[in-house]
Scaffold this motif. Structure first.
Motif, PDB file in Angstrom:
ATOM      1  N   VAL A   1      41.259  34.906  45.108  1.00  0.00           N
ATOM      2  CA  VAL A   1      40.840  36.157  44.478  1.00  0.00           C
ATOM      3  C   VAL A   1      39.626  35.913  43.583  1.00  0.00           C
ATOM      4  N   GLU A   2      38.736  36.900  43.558  1.00  0.00           N
ATOM      5  CA  GLU A   2      37.591  36.854  42.653  1.00  0.00           C
ATOM      6  C   GLU A   2      37.238  38.267  42.245  1.00  0.00           C
ATOM      7  N   THR A   3      36.671  38.404  41.057  1.00  0.00           N
ATOM      8  CA  THR A   3      36.317  39.726  40.550  1.00  0.00           C
ATOM      9  C   THR A   3      35.068  40.254  41.253  1.00  0.00           C
ATOM     10  N   VAL A   4      34.883  41.555  41.193  1.00  0.00           N
ATOM     11  CA  VAL A   4      33.715  42.227  41.770  1.00  0.00           C
ATOM     12  C   VAL A   4      33.160  43.176  40.718  1.00  0.00           C
ATOM     13  N   PRO A   5      31.923  43.666  40.904  1.00  0.00           N
ATOM     14  CA  PRO A   5      31.412  44.687  39.981  1.00  0.00           C
ATOM     15  C   PRO A   5      32.372  45.874  39.920  1.00  0.00           C
ATOM     16  N   GLY A   6      32.651  46.323  38.728  1.00  0.00           N
ATOM     17  CA  GLY A   6      33.623  47.402  38.531  1.00  0.00           C
ATOM     18  C   GLY A   6      34.938  46.914  37.977  1.00  0.00           C
ATOM     19  N   THR A   7      35.184  45.596  38.047  1.00  0.00           N
ATOM     20  CA  THR A   7      36.376  45.040  37.412  1.00  0.00           C
ATOM     21  C   THR A   7      36.229  45.145  35.893  1.00  0.00           C
ATOM     22  N   VAL A   8      37.280  45.601  35.241  1.00  0.00           N
ATOM     23  CA  VAL A   8      37.279  45.696  33.772  1.00  0.00           C
ATOM     24  C   VAL A   8      38.470  44.885  33.279  1.00  0.00           C
ATOM     25  N   ASN A   9      38.186  43.652  32.870  1.00  0.00           N
ATOM     26  CA  ASN A   9      39.249  42.723  32.454  1.00  0.00           C
ATOM     27  C   ASN A   9      39.554  42.918  30.975  1.00  0.00           C
ATOM     28  N   GLU A  10      39.932  44.136  30.651  1.00  0.00           N
ATOM     29  CA  GLU A  10      40.326  44.489  29.297  1.00  0.00           C
ATOM     30  C   GLU A  10      41.603  45.312  29.375  1.00  0.00           C
ATOM     31  N   PRO A  11      42.400  45.301  28.306  1.00  0.00           N
ATOM     32  CA  PRO A  11      43.663  46.048  28.369  1.00  0.00           C
ATOM     33  C   PRO A  11      43.478  47.547  28.238  1.00  0.00           C
ATOM     34  N   ARG A  12      44.266  48.274  29.019  1.00  0.00           N
ATOM     35  CA  ARG A  12      44.391  49.711  28.837  1.00  0.00           C
ATOM     36  C   ARG A  12      45.584  49.940  27.925  1.00  0.00           C
ATOM     37  N   ILE A  13      45.343  50.537  26.774  1.00  0.00           N
ATOM     38  CA  ILE A  13      46.389  50.677  25.774  1.00  0.00           C
ATOM     39  C   ILE A  13      47.288  51.854  26.116  1.00  0.00           C
ATOM     40  N   GLY A  14      48.530  51.572  26.281  1.00  0.00           N
ATOM     41  CA  GLY A  14      49.551  52.581  26.498  1.00  0.00           C
ATOM     42  C   GLY A  14      50.863  52.026  25.989  1.00  0.00           C
ATOM     43  N   ILE A  15      51.960  52.594  26.416  1.00  0.00           N
ATOM     44  CA  ILE A  15      53.255  52.034  26.043  1.00  0.00           C
ATOM     45  C   ILE A  15      53.369  50.611  26.569  1.00  0.00           C
ATOM     46  N   THR A  16      52.751  50.343  27.722  1.00  0.00           N
ATOM     47  CA  THR A  16      52.629  48.974  28.217  1.00  0.00           C
ATOM     48  C   THR A  16      51.156  48.582  28.212  1.00  0.00           C
ATOM     49  N   LEU A  17      50.920  47.279  28.368  1.00  0.00           N
ATOM     50  CA  LEU A  17      49.563  46.737  28.366  1.00  0.00           C
ATOM     51  C   LEU A  17      49.193  46.391  29.798  1.00  0.00           C
ATOM     52  N   GLN A  18      48.300  47.188  30.378  1.00  0.00           N
ATOM     53  CA  GLN A  18      47.851  46.999  31.756  1.00  0.00           C
ATOM     54  C   GLN A  18      46.360  46.681  31.763  1.00  0.00           C
ATOM     55  N   PRO A  19      45.868  45.964  32.786  1.00  0.00           N
ATOM     56  CA  PRO A  19      44.408  45.835  32.925  1.00  0.00           C
ATOM     57  C   PRO A  19      43.782  47.199  33.180  1.00  0.00           C
ATOM     58  N   LYS A  20      42.582  47.403  32.623  1.00  0.00           N
ATOM     59  CA  LYS A  20      41.913  48.689  32.856  1.00  0.00           C
ATOM     60  C   LYS A  20      41.576  48.870  34.333  1.00  0.00           C
ATOM     61  N   ARG A  21      41.044  47.816  34.960  1.00  0.00           N
ATOM     62  CA  ARG A  21      40.709  47.937  36.382  1.00  0.00           C
ATOM     63  C   ARG A  21      40.639  46.547  36.989  1.00  0.00           C
ATOM     64  N   ALA A  22      41.681  46.150  37.671  1.00  0.00           N
ATOM     65  CA  ALA A  22      41.772  44.804  38.242  1.00  0.00           C
ATOM     66  C   ALA A  22      41.311  44.824  39.699  1.00  0.00           C
ATOM     67  N   LEU A  23      40.008  45.079  39.894  1.00  0.00           N
ATOM     68  CA  LEU A  23      39.450  45.062  41.251  1.00  0.00           C
ATOM     69  C   LEU A  23      39.143  43.617  41.655  1.00  0.00           C
ATOM     70  N   LEU A  24      39.739  43.175  42.757  1.00  0.00           N
ATOM     71  CA  LEU A  24      39.596  41.798  43.184  1.00  0.00           C
ATOM     72  C   LEU A  24      39.265  41.736  44.672  1.00  0.00           C
ATOM     73  N   ARG A  25      38.326  40.822  45.011  1.00  0.00           N
ATOM     74  CA  ARG A  25      38.009  40.578  46.423  1.00  0.00           C
ATOM     75  C   ARG A  25      38.919  39.487  46.951  1.00  0.00           C
ATOM     76  N   LEU A  26      39.407  39.697  48.171  1.00  0.00           N
ATOM     77  CA  LEU A  26      40.327  38.760  48.812  1.00  0.00           C
ATOM     78  C   LEU A  26      39.616  37.970  49.904  1.00  0.00           C
ATOM     79  N   THR A  27      39.716  36.657  49.822  1.00  0.00           N
ATOM     80  CA  THR A  27      39.196  35.807  50.901  1.00  0.00           C
ATOM     81  C   THR A  27      40.204  34.707  51.171  1.00  0.00           C
ATOM     82  N   ARG A  28      40.113  34.150  52.378  1.00  0.00           N
ATOM     83  CA  ARG A  28      41.013  33.042  52.714  1.00  0.00           C
ATOM     84  C   ARG A  28      40.568  31.772  51.983  1.00  0.00           C
TER      85      ARG A  28
END
Length: 447
Positions: free
Chosen positions: A419-446
């Motif tokens: 896995v690797e990040t791509v433009p548009g990935t936001v590796n910051e927390p989205r604050i809510g009742i739980t802590l989720q990544p804002k946008r975990a866009l990942l490219r998949l390669t073998r």
């Protein structure tokens, strides 16, 4: 008992107190509270809340009968969870916990693990070389399928899982705003945000209700299964007078456990994949471990004790980015904590995110170091500094279920995909009742 007043943290605004800070930037604010004391007060509007900042005092808090589940978090979560095992207290909580506990026995976890492995493999086989996925959504979809098949013995479609995820994220964001601004009337006004929240809440309950109805029909129709899953346990349960549980109680408990099992596991896995993009040496290390333990076959339950690096990686991910990052309690009687008097009826909070990044407890506290969980090093971590599932009689009943699921999903996907990040990935927390990544866009390669 110490006669000094509990310190009141500075920087509060007129009327709002610290509520606006908690709404906009809670992680840094809560992580800095220990500089003011081990027990401090913060203001949420006209109301003052006690914040406990030292791990040994949090341990005391969680083990003491003087504190019940309550306060801003649980009062707010009751909007979603009703009176299920997570939000109830006293005799009702004890009865509900006894009712669901058989579904989480060690032998049941071993039985569920085959479903976890199947769904992890299904997810990995559905990915395409070079494709970009939202890993948070992927892991939530996988989590809903796992909890539906294992705990309810129904198969939730991908479309239904996506709708649950979308509704839940809207609800959690709205619930957080209600928690920190609970004294204000804004969320009661028919604003666009309030209307979105109400629509999402209605849809979420409707979707879970559909899953329960499917499971009820399957059980009543004698569908294949051993009758020991969570829904079967709830449907067969009787109260002290021999009366079956009401439909609402069954619904509330299923919502509580589906939300925890899917949302928290998805968040942990999404954060873990993001950490692997920053530390590819650990991706290689996990892959090598999996290939050594389970060559040319899926990882299963019996393999888990041998996956030391995988387990330590997940623990470090939960330390740095805990899905459940804030909790509250309410005192049932006047009590003492850390030498300070806490009055009856007081709201008390603690923040696992802050505790788990405290340099008093962890060397290189904000740094990534899964090897800190090797036995000889983990023994030096202060007791109660790391409690991803709580402690005492309110410890999460599904802790082993969640740990098993995260390990099996991670091991059976990382072995086949880089896995690797791509433009548009936001590796910051989205604050809510739980802590989720804002946008975990990942490219998949073998690999």
């Amino acid at each position: 008992m110490n006669d000094r007043p509990v310190p009141l943290v500075g920087g509060r605004l007129p009327v709002l107190g610290h509520a606006l800070t908690l709404a906009r930037g809670p992680l840094g604010f809560l992580a800095g509270l220990r500089e003011h004391g081990e027990v401090v007060r913060i203001a949420l509007g006209p109301k003052q809340v006690y914040a406990v900042c030292a791990p040994e005092l949090v341990g005391t808090l969680l083990r003491s009968p003087d504190y019940a589940v309550g306060g801003p978090l649980w009062d707010t979560l009751e909007i979603l969870l009703g009176k299920g095992v997570a939000t109830s207290n006293g005799a009702l909580h004890r009865r509900q916990r006894r009712t669901i506990q058989p579904a989480f026995r060690p032998d049941r976890i071993a039985a569920y693990a085959s479903v976890m492995t199947e769904e992890a493999v299904r997810t990995a086989e559905g990915w395409q070389e070079g494709s970009v996925v939202d890993m948070g959504a992927e892991m939530f979809r996988t989590g809903v399928r796992i909890v539906s098949r294992s705990l309810l013995e129904v198969d939730a479609s991908g479309e239904r899982s996506d709708r649950i995820a979308e509704a839940l994220h809207t609800v959690f964001s709205g619930l957080y705003q209600r928690m920190v601004l609970s004294f204000g009337p804004l969320h009661r006004l028919p604003t666009p945000a309030a209307r979105r929240f109400n629509r999402a809440l209605t849809e979420l309950h409707s979707l879970v209700g559909q899953i329960i109805a499917d499971g009820r029909r399957a059980h009543e129709g004698g569908a294949e299964g051993d009758g020991e899953d969570l829904l079967a346990v709830l449907l067969s349960a009787r109260d002290e007078t021999g009366v079956p549980l009401a439909d609402r109680e069954i619904h509330d408990n299923v919502v509580s456990l589906v939300v925890a099992a899917a949302e928290n596991v998805a968040a942990t896995l999404a954060w873990t994949f993001l950490l692997l993009t920053e530390h590819p040496e650990w991706e290689r290390r996990i892959r090598e471990e999996v290939d050594t333990v389970a060559p040319r076959r899926p990882v299963d339950f019996e393999d888990l004790p041998k996956l030391t690096a995988t387990r330590n990686l997940l623990t470090e991910s939960m330390r740095l980015r805990p899905a459940a990052w804030i909790f509250t309690r309410r005192t049932v009687a006047e009590t003492e904590l850390g030498g300070y008097r806490i009055p009856a009826g007081a709201d008390v909070l603690y923040c696992p995110y802050a505790l788990q990044r405290d340099p008093r407890s962890f060397g290189n506290a904000t740094g990534f170091d899964p090897d800190r969980w090797l036995p000889e090093r983990a023994a030096r971590v202060p007791k109660y500094a790391m409690m991803p599932f709580g402690t005492g009689n309110r410890k999460c009943p599904g802790d082993h279920y969640s740990l098993t699921e995260t390990a099996l999903v991670l091991a059976n996907t990382v072995r086949d995909w880089h896995v690797e990040t791509v433009p548009g990935t936001v590796n910051e927390p989205r604050i809510g009742i739980t802590l989720q990544p804002k946008r975990a866009l990942l490219r998949l390669t073998r690999p």
